[in-house]
Scaffold this active site. Structure first.
Site, PDB file in Angstrom:
ATOM      1  N   SER A 113       8.452 -32.086 134.152  1.00  0.00           N
ATOM      2  CA  SER A 113       9.125 -32.425 132.855  1.00  0.00           C
ATOM      3  C   SER A 113       8.088 -32.051 131.708  1.00  0.00           C
ATOM      4  O   SER A 113       8.379 -32.086 130.501  1.00  0.00           O
ATOM      5  CB  SER A 113       9.530 -34.110 132.960  1.00  0.00           C
ATOM      6  N   SER A 142      12.318 -33.771 131.537  1.00  0.00           N
ATOM      7  CA  SER A 142      13.050 -34.869 130.954  1.00  0.00           C
ATOM      8  C   SER A 142      12.333 -34.990 129.341  1.00  0.00           C
ATOM      9  O   SER A 142      12.980 -35.751 128.491  1.00  0.00           O
ATOM     10  CB  SER A 142      12.933 -36.198 131.689  1.00  0.00           C
ATOM     11  N   LYS A 175       7.471 -39.220 123.575  1.00  0.00           N
ATOM     12  CA  LYS A 175       8.652 -39.406 124.384  1.00  0.00           C
ATOM     13  C   LYS A 175       9.041 -41.188 124.359  1.00  0.00           C
ATOM     14  O   LYS A 175       7.942 -41.728 124.292  1.00  0.00           O
ATOM     15  CB  LYS A 175       8.390 -38.931 125.594  1.00  0.00           C
TER      16      LYS A 175
END
Length: 605
Positions: free
Chosen positions: A174, A150, A76
Site C-alpha cells: 500500500s 490502500s 492516511k
C-alpha cells in the site's frame, strides 16, 4: 497569492523566503484541495481553526533549527492526529484521539503542518483505492483509473501538488502501488523503523508506516524526521548507525540488481506496462547496472501466504468488535475479506510459519549476491470500472510483486522509471533485507538522476539531487597482504566469517614490507613510508560488517587495521603496522613485491 508550483522541501523554503507565510500557504493548499474534490483524496481537510494551534506553535520555532518548518503534509486516515477524528474509512469505527501518533508527533516537532486526513481502502484492506464509503480515490493522471491503495489519498494528494509528502501504511504494497500509479517515490521502511503507536493496524505484526515524496532527497529528509525508537510500540526497532540519514547519497559502487526471469513475469495483458518495464531495464543497463536473474517462485509463494494463509486473522483482530457486532457497517468487499479471519486455527498459523521459514531461507539465497531485488511495482494499470467489476481478482493481480516484502522482513522503495505511450506513469520497486533503507534510497537517487523524469503530475522538472557518493555499508572491503591471503594459514578467519575474495591488486608505491620473523604463524608488516616506497601485492576481501569486530580482536600487535592506499588511487581498510615493525628482528622483504613471492623464495632456498 500565486499557486505554488514547487512543493519540494527546497521549493517550500524558497516560497517562505519570498515572503509567503505558512498560514497563507496552507490556506491556498486547502482551496486547491477543495477545487480537486472529484478525486476523493480526503476524508477530512483541516479547517483554519483546527490548523491554528500548529501555526501558533510554529511561530516559536527557529526555521534554521527546524528541518520541516512549515512543510505541508497529509496523513492516511488510519493514523492519529490529535483532536481530529480517525475513521479508517469507516464511520462506525471513528474516534477522536487526544494524542497524535508517535510518528506524526515526530513530524510535528520537526515543524511539518498537517493539511488533512486522506482517503483509503477501508481498514487498509486493498491495493486499489476503490474500497471506501467516501468514494473511489481517482488517479492524479487519469480520474477513470485507480489510484492504487490502500494509501490512495495519501499518494494522490502529493501527486496533485497539495502536499510535500504524506504518510501511508504498507502491509502488502500500500505504500508502493499508489506511488507507481502517481509518479512518486514510495518508501516502505524496515518494519518497526517508524513507530506504529497511534496507527489503526491492518496486520499489526507486519504493518509499516510509509512515506510518499516527490524525490529521493525529500524522502530521506522526511524519514530522518519521522524515525525514532518508541518505548510503547513493542514492534519498534532501533535504527543501526549505518542506516541513518548520513548514509544516504548517490550509490556509486558497481550495482547488481536481481530481476525476474521472463517466464515468471506477469503483466496481465497490459502491453504498455510490459513495454515500460523493458524500457526501464534497458535504461538501467545503459547506465552500467548489472542484472542477474533470480528464481521468483519462493517470493511468490510467500506473497500468497499473506492473503491465502492465516495472517488474515490479524485483520479480523484489528476490526474487533465491529466485525462481529456490526458487520453491516463494513464496506462489502472489505467485509468479505476480513470476516473469514476468525476461522484459522493456531495449528494453521504454526504450519504457515514453518513454511514461511523454509521459504525465507530460499529467498535469502536468491538475494546473497545482489545489491537489491528489482521488480515491476505493478503489472497492470486498472480502470476503476475494471476494479469494481472484479475486485478480488484485480486486487490480487496488483499484489503479485508486492505481498512478500513484510513477511520476509525486507525494506522497499518504489521508484518512477518511465511513462507509457498514453502518458501514464510506470515504476519499479527495489527490495533488500531489513535496515537497507538508505542503501535503497541511494540507489533510487542514482536511478532518478540517470532517468531525470519530471515529478508527480509531470509539470515540474527533477531538481538536482544529492551528489555525495555512498556504497553498501553492510560489508567492508578489506586489503590483506600476508597470512590471510587466499590459501594461506590464516585465510580461514576470513572465510568462516563469510568473507569473499573480490580482487587481486597492488598498493600504491608508498610502502615497505617486512617479515616479522616470528616463530609461530609467519606474518608480514606493511608500513607506509615517505621515501623509497614500493607497491605491494594485496587481495581485497569483502567481509560482512557485523563480523569486523571479532576479526579485529584477533589481530596481534604490531599489526592493526587502517587505511591502505591502492594503485588505482582508492583507499580501503586493511592491515597496516606500526613504524616499529621495521626494526629489531624484522626482515625487509620489499623487493619481493608481495608475500607469495617471498614465501616462494623461502621454499626454493
Amino acid at each position: 497569492m500565486k499557486t505554488i508550483k514547487d512543493l519540494t522541501l527546497a521549493g517550500v523554503r524558497k516560497c517562505y523566503e519570498n515572503g509567503t507565510t505558512p498560514g497563507q500557504l496552507m490556506a491556498e493548499l486547502r482551496e486547491q484541495a477543495l477545487s480537486l474534490s472529484e478525486h476523493n483524496a480526503f476524508i477530512h481537510l483541516l479547517s483554519a481553526e483546527e490548523l491554528q494551534p500548529w501555526l501558533d506553535a510554529l511561530e516559536q520555532r527557529d526555521p534554521a533549527q527546524t528541518p520541516l518548518w512549515g512543510v505541508p503534509f497529509v496523513l492516511k486516515d488510519n493514523i492519529d492526529l490529535a483532536g481530529i477524528p480517525t475513521t479508517a474509512a469507516c464511520e462506525a469505527f471513528a474516534y477522536t484521539p487526544e494524542e497524535s501518533a508517535f510518528v506524526v508527533q515526530q513530524l510535528l516537532d520537526a515543524g511539518a503542518l498537517p493539511l488533512g486526513k486522506a482517503n483509503l481502502d477501508q481498514f487498509a484492506t486493498g491495493l486499489n483505492g476503490t474500497r471506501s464509503p467516501w468514494g473511489a480515490c481517482r488517479n492524479s493522471f487519469d480520474p477513470s483509473l485507480v489510484s492504487g491503495g490502500s494509501s490512495a489519498g495519501s499518494a494522490v494528494s502529493v501527486a496533485l501538488g497539495l502536499a510535500t509528502f504524506s504518510l501511508g501504511t504498507d502491509t502488502a504494497g500500500s505504500g508502493r502501488i499508489p506511488a507507481a500509479f502517481n509518479n512518486l517515490i514510495g518508501v516502505k521502511p524496515t518494519r518497526g523503523l517508524l513507530s506504529a503507536t497511534g496507527v489503526v493496524p491492518a496486520c499489526r505484526s507486519l504493518d509499516c508506516v510509509s512515506i510518499f515524496a516527490l524525490h529521493a532527497d525529500d524522502a530521506n529528509a522526511v524519514l530522518a524526521a519521522a524515525e525514532g525508537q518508541d518505548a510503547i510500540d513493542g514492534y519498534s526497532r532501533l535504527n543501526p548507525y549505518d542506516n541513518r540519514s548520513q548514509a544516504y547519497g548517490v550509490f556509486s559502487a558497481p550495482l547488481t540488481l536481481g530481476v525476474i526471469p521472463d517466464a515468471q513475469l506477469k503483466f496481465f495483458g497490459d502491453a504498455d506496462y510490459e513495454a515500460a518495464y523493458r524500457q526501464s531495464i534497458s535504461a538501467l543497463q545503459d547506465q552500467g547496472v548489472q542484472l542477474k536473474e533470480i528464481d521468483y517462485a519462493p517470493f511468490d509463494e510467500v506473497a500468497r501466504l499473506l492473503y491465502e494463509g492465516p495472517w488474515v486473522a490479524e485483520r479480523y483482530v484489528a476490526t474487533l468488535p465491529l466485525i462481529e457486532e456490526q458487520p453491516e457497517a463494513v464496506f462489502p468487499v472489505v467485509r468479505d475479506i476480513i470476516a473469514p479471519g476468525g476461522k484459522p486455527s493456531a495449528a494453521e498459523l504454526f504450519k504457515a510459519q514453518y513454511r514461511l521459514e523454509d521459504l525465507r531461507r530460499r529467498c535469502a539465497a536468491q538475494m546473497s549476491d545482489i545489491d537489491a531485488l528489482l521488480t515491476p511495482t505493478a503489472g497492470r494499470f486498472f480502470s476503476i470500472d475494471e476494479m469494481l467489476a472484479e475486485p478480488i481478482k484485480c486486487n490480487s493481480e496488483l499484489g503479485y510483486y508486492m505481498n512478500f516484502m513484510n513477511l520476509l522482513d525486507m525494506a522497499a522503495i518504489a521508484v518512477p522509471t518511465a511513462f507509457t505511450p498514453k502518458g501514464l506513469p510506470f515504476g519499479i520497486t527495489l527490495g533488500a533485507p531489513a535496515f537497507s533503507d538508505r542503501l535503497l534510497l541511494s540507489i533510487a537517487n542514482r536511478i532518478q538522476q540517470h532517468l531525470s523524469l519530471p515529478l508527480a503530475s509531470g509539470s515540474q522538472a527533477l531538481p538536482p539531487l544529492a551528489q555525495n557518493e555512498v556504497k553498501r555499508s553492510d560489508h567492508i572491503e578489506l586489503a590483506v597482504c600476508g597470512a590471510h591471503l587466499d590459501g594461506m594459514p590464516l585465510n580461514w578467519q576470513l572465510r568462516e566469517r563469510g568473507g569473499e575474495l573480490i580482487e587481486c591488486t597492488q598498493t600504491s608505491a608508498d610502502y615497505r614490507f617486512f617479515d616479522l620473523n616470528e616463530r609461530a604463524v609467519k606474518r608480514p608488516a606493511l608500513v607506509r613510508v615517505d621515501n623509497d616506497g614500493v607497491a605491494i601485492e594485496v587481495e581485497i576481501w569483502r567481509l560482512p560488517a557485523s563480523e569486523l569486530g571479532s576479526f579485529l580482536r584477533g589481530i596481534a600487535a604490531p599489526l592493526g587495521l587502517g587505511k591502505v592506499s591502492l594503485c588505482n588511487g582508492a583507499q580501503v581498510s586493511g592491515f597496516i603496522a606500526e613504524a616499529t615493525a621495521g626494526s629489531d628482528k624484522a626482515i625487509d622483504i620489499s623487493h619481493f613485491g608481495g608475500w607469495r613471492a617471498y614465501q616462494s623464495s623461502l621454499m626454493q632456498a
